[in-house]
Write an enzyme that holds these catalytic residues in place. Structure first.
Site, PDB file in Angstrom:
ATOM      1  N   GLU A 167       0.808  -1.225   0.000  1.00  0.00           N
ATOM      2  CA  GLU A 167       0.000   0.000   0.000  1.00  0.00           C
ATOM      3  C   GLU A 167       0.838   1.269   0.000  1.00  0.00           C
ATOM      4  O   GLU A 167       0.837   2.030   0.978  1.00  0.00           O
ATOM      5  CB  GLU A 167      -0.949   0.010   1.213  1.00  0.00           C
ATOM      6  CG  GLU A 167      -1.908  -1.148   1.257  1.00  0.00           C
ATOM      7  CD  GLU A 167      -2.930  -1.043   2.406  1.00  0.00           C
ATOM      8  OE1 GLU A 167      -3.042   0.032   3.007  1.00  0.00           O
ATOM      9  OE2 GLU A 167      -3.595  -2.040   2.674  1.00  0.00           O
ATOM     10  N   GLU A 361      -5.426  -8.406   0.921  1.00  0.00           N
ATOM     11  CA  GLU A 361      -6.090  -8.042   2.183  1.00  0.00           C
ATOM     12  C   GLU A 361      -7.534  -7.691   1.889  1.00  0.00           C
ATOM     13  O   GLU A 361      -7.823  -6.972   0.930  1.00  0.00           O
ATOM     14  CB  GLU A 361      -5.470  -6.802   2.843  1.00  0.00           C
ATOM     15  CG  GLU A 361      -4.127  -6.981   3.463  1.00  0.00           C
ATOM     16  CD  GLU A 361      -3.628  -5.699   4.131  1.00  0.00           C
ATOM     17  OE1 GLU A 361      -4.453  -4.852   4.526  1.00  0.00           O
ATOM     18  OE2 GLU A 361      -2.403  -5.559   4.232  1.00  0.00           O
TER      19      GLU A 361
END
Ligand code: IFM
Length: 456
Positions: A167, A361
């Protein structure tokens, strides 16, 4: 509710964690401080003044935790390596005790039939490197290359799945423009500079990983978000959606997969920079071919047109963008539950990248407690899991090549600025006793995995 949707043969079922969120032992084994140790030590940055200790004491409880993964039936486990454990000075000497921990973890996983997916960087930059400019420095690319070589050189004989960064939107914009994450800067331009240097670090590491690990499957994990405007948008609303989409998604999709930044984004940030931070050759380094893409997605982002002269989001290029409240029943994070937007962002990610996708995720936080019967009843998490898996299946049916799903998270852990207040685990952790209890959603996840493998 019974969930009996089927998934393609070979689909992988996993769970994910990150080093700083679960390991604890922040001053043990030769580990140096990370930017998150420094950030958490400053009052007001993290709820309840929580820090990286004790977390889940995973550094000491790793073998039992792997046994728990096996009990859940996981095919794969996604974890990250702590740079300050492996190279405490950021560059230079490798700390044998630090890398040995991950070496043992990999062996333990393989002994239990669980495939390791290793992320090199999930936000715990050594503080010593932040002292030298951190991600604002172009030197971060060679620093990261050196660190990648140390980890892949040691584990690459057994680990095939490598992810460079987790991320990068969070380790750039959220950290350097919004001050919500370490190192806690609040500067509109810095977020963009950090994003570019993270991309450069990623691109620098890709050939290093390939050299040291022939047959590696190399990846990056992004957290793209479906940007939603009002139902009947004006031209100004559409422009707000475009600007927000460039900041959240285009800023990574375009250089990684198309070898360029979106032109309209460069125009929108022209008042901040002339673009000279992008050097000749950077974009070809950044767009090094990958084998798959990791997507972390939890919720969509809603915006509308605001005052064209203002930038309340404080994100580069987002003048005239106003955030809109999430809709419907929210999770304990205040996040919208929107499986349709999950399906859309998976399709978009597959399309933009042209690569197989792993959902690295997805999950939800709820205020879980252990009940008198000793169980953790978390029907909301189970419902979220079902609806999002259904969305995954629909995206596959619509053509996305999705190869696996990793639940966030294996267990409750340190949720960054929210400390230990927010629980994302499919396993409950009592931070005083360190007792782990598989939640109802964890049992349901185990059932889904077993059914997929024809074990039920
Ligand atoms: O806990 C985080 C994780 O570290 C990165 N992705 C989102 C999760 C939930 O906020």
């Amino acid at each position: 509710m019974t969930f009996d949707t089927t998934f393609p043969d070979g689909f992988l079922w996993g769970a994910a964690t990150a080093s700083f969120q679960i390991e604890g032992a922040t001053t043990e084994g030769g580990r140096s401080a990370s930017i998150w140790d420094t950030f958490a030590a400053i009052e007001g940055n993290v709820a309840n003044k929580d820090t990286g200790d004790p977390a889940c004491e995973h550094y000491h409880r790793m073998p039992q935790d792997v046994v728990m993964m096996k009990a859940l039936g996981l095919d794969a486990y996604r974890f990250s390596v702590a740079w300050p454990r492996v190279i405490p000075d950021g560059v230079g000497a490798v700390n044998a005790e630090g890398i040995d921990f991950y070496d043992r973890l990999v062996d333990q996983l393989l002994d239990n039939g669980i495939r390791p997916f290793v992320t090199l960087y999930h936000w715990d930059l050594p503080q010593v490197l932040d002292d030298r400019g951190g991600w604002l420095s172009r030197d971060s690319a060679p620093w990261f290359g050196e660190y990648a070589a140390a980890v892949v050189g040691r584990l690459g004989d057994r680990v095939r799945n490598w992810t460079t960064l987790n991320e990068p939107w969070c380790s750039s914009f959220l950290s350097y423009s919004l001050a919500h994450h370490a190192p806690g800067h609040a500067d509109e331009l810095e977020g963009l500079l950090a994003a570019h240097h993270l991309m450069l670090a990623h691109g620098t590491a890709v050939p290093i990983i390939r050299d040291l690990c022939p047959g590696a499957e190399v990846s990056i994990t992004l957290n793209p978000t479906q940007v939603l405007g009002p139902q009947d948008p004006t031209a100004a609303d559409l422009d707000a959606v475009r600007r927000a989409d460039n900041n959240y998604n285009g800023v990574f999709y375009s250089p990684l997969f198309h070898g360029e930044y979106p032109n309209s984004m460069l125009e929108d940030v022209a008042h901040l920079t002339d673009g000279s931070f992008i050097h000749d050759g950077d974009l070809s380094t950044i767009s090094a071919p990958l084998d798959n893409l990791g997507v972390n997605n939890y919720f969509p982002t809603r915006v509308r047109a605001g005052d064209p002269g203002a930038n309340p989001t404080r994100l580069a290029g987002c003048e005239g963008v106003e955030a809109v409240a999430p809709q419907g029943a929210l999770t304990d994070m205040g996040w919208e539950q929107n499986p349709g937007a999950h399906r859309q962002i998976l399709l978009r990610s597959a399309h933009e990248s042209g690569l197989p996708v792993y959902i690295t995720e997805n999950g939800s936080a709820w205020a879980d407690t252990v009940s008198a019967d000793g169980a953790v009843h978390d029907p909301e998490r189970t419902a979220y899991l079902h609806s999002h898996l259904q969305a995954v299946r629909e995206a596959i049916d619509e053509g996305a090549d999705i190869r696996g799903y990793f639940a966030w998270s294996l267990m409750d852990n340190f949720e960054w600025a929210f400390g230990y207040d927010k629980r994302f685990g499919i396993v409950h952790v009592d931070y005083d006793s360190q007792v782990r209890t598989i939640k109802d959603s964890g049992h349901e996840y185990a059932r889904i995995i077993a059914a997929h493998h024809g074990r039920s």
